[in-house]
Every structure is written in C-alpha cells, then in structure tokens.
Design a protein around this motif. Structure first.
Motif, PDB file in Angstrom:
ATOM      1  N   PHE A  89       0.844  -1.190   0.000  1.00 36.30           N
ATOM      2  CA  PHE A  89       0.000   0.000   0.000  1.00 36.30           C
ATOM      3  C   PHE A  89       0.882   1.244   0.000  1.00 36.30           C
ATOM      4  N   LEU A  90       0.510   2.222  -0.811  1.00 31.30           N
ATOM      5  CA  LEU A  90       1.213   3.495  -0.868  1.00 31.30           C
ATOM      6  C   LEU A  90       0.207   4.592  -0.559  1.00 31.30           C
ATOM      7  N   ASP A  91       0.450   5.321   0.542  1.00 29.08           N
ATOM      8  CA  ASP A  91      -0.500   6.348   0.999  1.00 29.08           C
ATOM      9  C   ASP A  91      -1.907   5.764   1.150  1.00 29.08           C
ATOM     10  N   GLY A  92      -1.972   4.520   1.596  1.00 31.16           N
ATOM     11  CA  GLY A  92      -3.259   3.878   1.840  1.00 31.16           C
ATOM     12  C   GLY A  92      -3.887   3.218   0.635  1.00 31.16           C
ATOM     13  N   ASN A  93      -3.305   3.399  -0.539  1.00 29.03           N
ATOM     14  CA  ASN A  93      -3.854   2.810  -1.765  1.00 29.03           C
ATOM     15  C   ASN A  93      -3.052   1.568  -2.147  1.00 29.03           C
ATOM     16  N   GLU A  94      -3.757   0.468  -2.432  1.00 30.51           N
ATOM     17  CA  GLU A  94      -3.054  -0.757  -2.770  1.00 30.51           C
ATOM     18  C   GLU A  94      -2.410  -0.648  -4.152  1.00 30.51           C
ATOM     19  N   ILE A  95      -1.162  -1.109  -4.236  1.00 31.95           N
ATOM     20  CA  ILE A  95      -0.397  -1.100  -5.475  1.00 31.95           C
ATOM     21  C   ILE A  95      -0.235  -2.535  -5.964  1.00 31.95           C
ATOM     22  N   SER A  96      -0.531  -2.758  -7.230  1.00 32.04           N
ATOM     23  CA  SER A  96      -0.404  -4.095  -7.801  1.00 32.04           C
ATOM     24  C   SER A  96       1.032  -4.324  -8.249  1.00 32.04           C
ATOM     25  N   LEU A  97       1.676  -5.339  -7.650  1.00 28.55           N
ATOM     26  CA  LEU A  97       3.036  -5.712  -8.021  1.00 28.55           C
ATOM     27  C   LEU A  97       3.063  -7.152  -8.513  1.00 28.55           C
TER      28      LEU A  97
END
Length: 209
Positions: free
Chosen positions: A126-134
């Motif tokens: 999560f970046l700044d509360g937003n999930e990031i797809s890796l």
C-alpha cells in the motif's frame, strides 16, 4: 492425501502447471511436491516457486538417488522424503519445515517505511493507503529492500536473494525491475525519493523517519 483430521486444509494439483496456478491463487503455507509430474519435472516447480516465495517445500519422490536429493535441495526444497514413507514421518518433516520458515520471518509481518506499507505474509503493498499491484518478482525485490531499509544493498545481494545465485551478476536484469518498481511507487521515477541508487554499488531504500 486428505489431512483434515490433522488440522490441514489441502489443495491438490495433478500437474506442474496446475500446481503453479494453485500456488499463485491460494498462497499456501507449505507445499508437498512429487517430482514425478506428467507435464514437467518437479525440479522446475521448485525453481519457479523459489523465484517468488520462501514457502516451505517438502519433496516426496520414489527417486532415491542422492543426486536427485541434492539437486532438489540445491534448487530450494526444504526437505526430501523418499517413497515409501510413513504418514507420521512425512507430517513430522512438514511441521519441521514450517517451523523453520516461521523463524525466518521478520518479527512483524507488516513493514512500514514512510508512506509505504508492506504486508509480507499477504504479499500486499500500500502506498498512501492505496493498494499497489506488483508482480511476484517486484514484490520480492521490494521486500528485500524494505528489510534493509536505510542501508545500501549491493547488486549481487539483491540478485542472489531474489533470483538466485546463478543470476548474481546480471545487473541489467535488476535495473529493469527496479525501473518498474519506481514507476509504480515513486512520485517522479526520474528523481526517486524512496528507492535510491548507490552508484556502482546497489540500491538503498529510504529508512524510517
């Protein structure tokens, strides 16, 4: 094998392809792997899993040759049990592999560095509360960097830990994946503030404030 009475929930696959699909979809806590698969050699499954995960792998096989055992262990299996075996022995080996893996986990399964939150057990970011797809490889690379946040990690160490010793000199491969990570995590990938280059040496993740 059905081990519901032993407290395990089991998913079965009849091929290497099916095993890899189940692994990606289920995220199991351990893998029992037979080398005798109809569509590929079980060694390939071990290598593919080890590219992205340290999940315990116990190989079960009728192949009693020492070379097969050494190969499986060198590829990343935690243990090798030769058929025929007793169920109690196999369960004991499985429990031992899982205990060993649990000791290797960080004290917390959540790593927080500035705006970045990494849930290692769930393999979510999560970046700044937003999930990031890796991708699985991107996640593994980020996790290695995060565990040494604030410290320079050499090219060789990153390549070895994420891709294995055979790729320890392929720096260009590492640069490609680092570029992909920066595109997803940095506000300005050309001026990274989180994943910082140590020229000629490796990379450093920004340490905790």
């Amino acid at each position: 094998m059905r081990w519901a009475g032993q407290g395990y929930r089991v998913w079965e696959a009849e091929s290497a392809a099916g095993a890899l699909v189940a692994f990606a979809a289920r995220g199991p806590e351990a893998i029992l792997l037979d080398l005798g698969l109809p569509d590929a050699d079980g060694f390939e499954v071990v290598r593919r899993v080890r590219e992205v995960s340290e999940v315990p792998i116990v190989v079960i096989s009728a192949r009693g040759d020492e070379r097969d055992q050494v190969r499986a262990l060198d590829d990343g299996a935690n243990d090798y049990v030769t058929k025929p075996f007793r169920e109690g022995e196999l369960l004991a080996r499985l429990r031992a592999a899982m205990r060993s893996a649990s000791r290797a986990l960080p004290p917390s399964d959540t790593l927080t560095i500035g705006p970045l939150c990494i849930r290692t057990r769930e393999r979510r970011v999560f970046l700044d509360g937003n999930e990031i797809s890796l991708t699985p490889t991107e996640f593994s690379l980020l996790q290695v960097m995060a565990r040494d946040a604030g410290r320079v990690v050499t090219h060789r160490q990153l390549l070895r830990d994420v891709w294995g010793a055979a790729n320890a000199d392929d720096v260009q491969y590492l640069r490609v994946f680092m570029k992909q990570l920066r595109r997803k995590l940095e506000q300005d990938p050309a001026q990274p503030q989180l994943l910082i280059t140590a020229p000629g040496v490796g990379y450093r993740m920004k340490g905790p404030e």
